[in-house]
Write an enzyme that holds these catalytic residues in place. Structure first.
Site, PDB file in Angstrom:
ATOM      1  N   SER A  37       0.774  -1.125  -0.191  1.00 24.32           N
ATOM      2  CA  SER A  37       0.168   0.090   0.106  1.00 24.32           C
ATOM      3  C   SER A  37       0.705   1.328  -0.132  1.00 24.32           C
ATOM      4  CB  SER A  37      -0.919   0.095   1.268  1.00 24.32           C
ATOM      5  OG  SER A  37      -0.278   0.440   2.344  1.00 24.32           O
ATOM      6  N   LYS A  79       0.645   5.020   6.531  1.00 28.00           N
ATOM      7  CA  LYS A  79      -0.005   5.875   5.600  1.00 28.00           C
ATOM      8  C   LYS A  79       0.641   7.238   5.449  1.00 28.00           C
ATOM      9  CE  LYS A  79      -2.601   2.474   4.696  1.00 28.00           C
ATOM     10  NZ  LYS A  79      -2.549   1.343   3.642  1.00 28.00           N
TER      11      LYS A  79
END
Length: 180
Positions: A37, A79
């Site tokens: 990711s 993230k």
């Protein structure tokens, strides 16, 4: 005399363990990257130390790499901060708009973006959407938008969910880099 040395060694060992636990819990959080990711910034199985000191609204900036705890996933995720409290975030044709103004995402590798779009046979790296954040909400996204479970699915995160920010990739050795 020997008993005294053994006791001293045990106490010394316990102190070292306690200090190590405190450092890795409250100062530098070790995290192993699991998945793709955050490609092309971070890679599966990279190991990083993330700063856990000073996590508050005054220190979190747009595009910082953060570690947040997701209640829905019941795990820590890594993230990038895309949206800050009170902002309206929109993506239109792969362009990021913050409160109606274009914001360039220099951290994205254009070759990686184009290769990913070709691999998945899509026109956009980031699907179009718009969201307005509350006063204590942060919008977090993975750098690999086509393979990331992030705020688009999980919703916004609060400052209390963010447990670390910025840091240093320490392994593999040929990937050592600062995470800003």
């Amino acid at each position: 005399m020997k008993l005294k040395q053994v006791l001293f060694s045990i106490v010394e060992f316990v102190i070292v363990v306690a200090i190590t636990i405190c450092v890795f819990r409250f100062v530098a959080i070790p995290i192993r990257i699991d998945g793709s990711s955050m490609e092309n910034t971070l890679h599966d199985s990279d190991i990083a130390l993330i700063n856990a000191i000073g996590v508050n609204e005054d220190h979190i900036d747009r595009f910082d790499v953060v570690v947040a705890y997701s209640d829905q996933l019941d795990e820590k995720i890594i993230k990038r901060v895309i949206g800050l409290p009170g902002e309206t975030i929109a993506f239109v044709n792969d362009v990021l708009y913050v409160d109606g103004e274009i914001v360039v995402q220099d951290f994205l590798d254009e070759d990686f973006v184009e290769a990913s779009k070709a691999t998945y046979n899509v026109d956009n790296f980031t699907e179009d959407f718009e969201v307005t954040l509350g006063e204590d909400e942060y919008f977090l996204m993975g750098d690999n938008r086509l393979r990331s479970t992030d705020s688009r699915v999980l919703g916004a995160f609060s400052i209390d969910d963010i447990i670390g920010f910025k840091g240093l990739v320490i392994y593999p050795f040929d990937s050592i880099q600062w995470l800003d």
